[in-house]
Design a protein around this motif. Structure first.
Motif, short mmCIF file in Angstrom:
data_model
loop_
_atom_site.label_atom_id
_atom_site.label_comp_id
_atom_site.label_asym_id
_atom_site.label_seq_id
_atom_site.Cartn_x
_atom_site.Cartn_y
_atom_site.Cartn_z
N ASN A 38 63.21 37.88 -42.89
CA ASN A 38 62.82 37.48 -41.54
C ASN A 38 63.41 38.41 -40.49
O ASN A 38 64.23 39.29 -40.79
N ASP A 39 62.96 38.22 -39.26
CA ASP A 39 63.47 39.00 -38.13
C ASP A 39 64.95 38.67 -37.96
O ASP A 39 65.33 37.55 -37.62
N ARG A 40 65.82 39.66 -38.19
CA ARG A 40 67.26 39.39 -38.18
C ARG A 40 67.77 39.02 -36.79
O ARG A 40 68.73 38.25 -36.66
N THR A 41 67.16 39.56 -35.76
CA THR A 41 67.57 39.19 -34.41
C THR A 41 67.28 37.72 -34.14
O THR A 41 68.11 37.00 -33.56
N VAL A 42 66.13 37.26 -34.58
CA VAL A 42 65.79 35.83 -34.42
C VAL A 42 66.76 34.97 -35.22
O VAL A 42 67.22 33.91 -34.74
N VAL A 43 67.09 35.41 -36.43
CA VAL A 43 68.05 34.65 -37.25
C VAL A 43 69.39 34.56 -36.54
O VAL A 43 70.00 33.48 -36.44
N LEU A 44 69.87 35.69 -36.00
CA LEU A 44 71.17 35.71 -35.32
C LEU A 44 71.17 34.79 -34.10
O LEU A 44 72.09 33.98 -33.92
N ARG A 45 70.15 34.92 -33.26
CA ARG A 45 70.09 34.07 -32.06
C ARG A 45 70.00 32.60 -32.43
O ARG A 45 70.67 31.75 -31.82
N SER A 46 69.18 32.28 -33.41
CA SER A 46 69.01 30.88 -33.82
C SER A 46 70.32 30.30 -34.34
O SER A 46 70.68 29.16 -34.01
N CYS A 47 71.05 31.08 -35.12
CA CYS A 47 72.32 30.60 -35.68
C CYS A 47 73.35 30.37 -34.59
O CYS A 47 74.12 29.40 -34.65
N GLU A 48 73.39 31.26 -33.60
CA GLU A 48 74.37 31.08 -32.51
C GLU A 48 74.02 29.84 -31.70
O GLU A 48 74.92 29.09 -31.27
N LEU A 49 72.73 29.59 -31.50
CA LEU A 49 72.32 28.39 -30.77
C LEU A 49 72.67 27.13 -31.55
O LEU A 49 73.16 26.14 -30.98
N VAL A 50 72.45 27.15 -32.86
CA VAL A 50 72.81 26.00 -33.71
C VAL A 50 74.31 25.75 -33.64
O VAL A 50 74.77 24.59 -33.53
N THR A 51 75.10 26.82 -33.67
CA THR A 51 76.55 26.67 -33.57
C THR A 51 76.96 26.04 -32.25
O THR A 51 77.79 25.11 -32.21
#
Length: 409
Positions: free
Chosen positions: A73-86
């Motif tokens: 998947n798009d790694r930038t989307v993964v990173l942003r999504s994970c920070e938001l979940v945190t």
């Protein structure tokens, strides 16, 4: 002009770096403040132990899955999504406390969610860093990120501890949630690389994607060797962390309650900071492999020397040497692995390396160090760690001899 200033002149890298700093600040808050909150509620060491356990379990359980997800998947989307979940998970804790509904179970679950998000964010970072680094500057960017991490990990817990003396634990946790929100905004603001990394080359299905990464790793001896070197020095770190107190008391003849233990940890961290300066310079003149093996010999010399040390000043100097060798190996092998691994596999291969180092090497070093100390004393455990590192360096050089330089690796 310092090199880190030139690197941060790149807008995308600057926003990414700032987001990483804020994310590390949030992690420091969670690490220190959540055990305080749980213990204040329960008075139970078992609850605190459960909280500590959920910090490490997600990586061991979900590491391969996270690598496959980040590669597909798009790694930038993964990173942003994970920070938001945190941010959302940690943010529920002060909100619940404000309404009188905070429970120990809630704290443990929120930390588990945040740490799970960290695993997926870490996998995404492995693929993003090479894409963000200017040409020929991967070692310098990696060193900058490690240096930042070292400084935050040294300073952050102390600041959070001081903050906890003036604020209730939920209020301190709220500071961490805010830091995570700001990290998300930095990742959102920065023009990070977009698009999945050759997603069409990643097999469909989670099991097949994980197996594909494992097969590639098994078939590439050079990349496998970086993992072995990382496990060796991380195991030595496990010995140091687990046996530093017995070593201080029984070998250096200093009371456990004094400040010597803290000074030794600080010396280890100083050594790591030295490595973040030395490694980028060294990799411009030598290959990453050469720098990694040089770091092994430095770490071995430091550890063996610590085994013979009987006075604090000598122990501090040798600990700096050991710590610098340790992080030199880590930095050089990360860059070596990044340059040797195709983009479509970077997240899977590097999460496997992280799992091997911190899921196997670190705890194994701690256990073996305790066993050696029980049998023969902490100086034997610490010196033995150095001997093991030297043996790995000798065997590794012998195994790679005659296989050619293979470019930069």
């Amino acid at each position: 002009m310092p090199e880190w200033v030139r690197l941060l002149g790149d807008q995308a890298l600057r926003w990414y770096w700032l987001g990483r700093v804020l994310s590390l600040v949030a992690a420091s808050v969670v690490l220190v403040a959540t055990p305080i909150a749980v213990y204040q509620q329960t008075g139970s060491a078992l609850w605190v132990s459960a909280l500590v356990a959920v910090h490490g379990l997600p990586y061991l359980v979900l590491g391969p899955v996270a690598g496959a997800v980040a590669d597909r998947n798009d790694r930038t989307v993964v990173l942003r999504s994970c920070e938001l979940v945190t941010a959302l998970a940690v943010g529920t804790l002060p909100v619940a406390a404000a309404f009188g509904g905070l429970t120990p179970v809630h704290v443990v679950v929120a930390v588990a969610v945040a740490r799970t998000a960290f695993v997926f964010a870490d996998a995404a970072n492995f693929g993003l860093v090479p894409a963000l680094a200017p040409p020929g500057r991967l070692a310098a960017v990696t060193a900058l990120l490690f240096a930042t991490s070292s400084v935050v990990e040294m300073v952050g817990p102390g600041i959070v501890g001081a903050l906890s003396a003036f604020l209730p634990a939920p209020s301190t946790i709220a500071v961490g949630a805010c830091a995570s929100v700001l990290a998300f905004l930095c990742f959102q603001r920065g023009r990070l690389p977009r698009g999945a990394a050759a997603a069409s080359e990643v097999p469909a299905g989670m099991y097949r994607a994980i197996l594909d990464g494992a097969r590639w790793l098994v078939s590439h001896r050079r990349v496998r060797s970086t993992i072995l070197l990382g496990v060796a020095v991380t195991a030595s770190q496990g010995v140091f962390v687990s046996q530093v107190v017995p070593w201080t008391v029984r070998r250096l003849d200093v009371p456990a309650g004094g400040g010597t233990t803290g000074m030794l940890f600080a010396a280890w961290a100083v050594g790591g900071l030295v490595a973040t300066v030395v490694v980028p310079v060294a990799t411009r003149r030598r290959t990453e492999r050469s720098v990694a093996f040089a770091g092994l010999w430095v770490a071995a010399a430091g550890a063996i020397g610590c085994g013979f040390a009987t006075v604090v000043p000598v122990a501090l100097a040798l600990t700096v040497l050991w710590g610098s060798g340790y992080l030199s190996v880590v930095l050089a092998t990360v860059v070596w692995r990044q340059l040797s691994t195709p983009d479509r596999l970077r997240s899977r291969v590097n999460t496997a390396a992280r799992m091997a180092a911190y899921g196997v090497g670190y705890p194994l070093g701690g256990l073996l160090g305790g066993w050696a100390t029980t049998l023969s004393g902490p100086h034997v455990a610490i010196g033995g760690a150095g001997i093991v590192i030297a043996a790995v360096a000798a065997l590794g050089l012998r195994g790679l001899r005659g296989s050619g330089s293979g470019g930069r690796a």
